[in-house]
Design an enzyme around this catalytic site. Structure first.
Site: not given
Length: 254
Positions: A84, A173, A232
């Site tokens: 990925s 964040d 996946h």
């Protein structure tokens, strides 16, 4: 330098570097790495802003490529397997520094931009009240309440939770801010001319036939294998078949 977890000892076969995907860590790949380390050394890294690697105020594929380049400059050339997001980072490395990558395995990702987003999962993790987490089950309950309906994903996310310290081992964040770049792929040129395996889940839509012209432009020696019954997260859903496919590819004569 990225945090590394080493399995096995160096042998006469090239070492294998495993690069995890978004929200993962090298530890997630322990079972696969142990099975593959019977006849070669396997090194799993924690990518930046993940696991026990340093946090930075940037999370681009150029950053991740440079991190891997630093690791392999120290280790020497290796075979590289990336899943990925880690597959995109590995592709970037192979295209820019092919001398560091003997052979490349890209697990269920293509060198393209995707239109979906992973932001809801970041929002769910951010919603967890860490001050009330005494055990992992507490976080699992809060993630379910926040809309993470898949129990496998809830379990996966909490592997990146430090319960004792009551904090995530993810720089949420920065990952949130840089999500468009993570879901995209840089405009790159050049080619990686060594053998490359694109190993995908048959039930996944991350690598389609429409992606193959782009893949072959960058990786002219690309081969394609799909694992039946896998999506996946093919290495977790079909670990035996995944390990068999990877080992067969690494042992083939080129």
């Amino acid at each position: 330098m990225l945090n590394m977890i080493t399995h096995g000892q160096p042998t006469d076969k090239p070492s294998l570097l495993i690069v995890h995907g978004l929200y993962g860590s090298g530890r997630n790949w322990g079972a696969v790495a142990k099975r593959l380390s019977t006849d070669r050394q396997v090194i799993c890294v924690d990518q930046r802003n993940h696991g026990n690697s340093p946090w930075y105020d940037s999370h681009s594929y150029a950053d991740m490529r440079d991190d891997l380049m630093e690791v392999l400059t120290d280790l020497g050339p290796c075979d590289v397997l990336g899943h990925s997001m880690g597959g995109k980072a590995a592709m970037m490395l192979a295209l820019s520094n092919p001398e560091l990558v003997n052979r490349l395995i890209v697990a269920d990702i293509a060198p393209v931009a995707y239109t979906h987003t992973q932001l809801p999962f970041i929002h769910a993790m951010k919603s967890v009240d860490l001050s009330h987490i005494a055990r992992r089950a507490d976080a699992l309950e809060q993630l379910e309440a926040a809309g993470v309906t898949d129990p496998t994903l809830r379990s996966f996310f909490t592997q990146s939770l430090d319960v004792a310290a009551q904090k995530w081992r993810l720089n949420l964040d920065v990952l949130e801010r840089d999500m468009p770049a993570i879901m995209g792929f840089p405009d790159v040129s050049g080619q990686y001319d060594s053998p490359t395996l694109f190993l995908s889940g048959a039930q996944s839509d991350y690598v389609t036939h429409d992606h193959r012209p782009t893949i072959r432009t960058l990786f002219p020696k690309a081969a394609f294998v799909r694992i039946t019954g896998a999506g996946h997260w093919l290495h977790a859903e079909k670990p035996r078949e995944f390990v068999t496919s990877v080992a067969a590819w690494l042992d083939r004569k080129t």
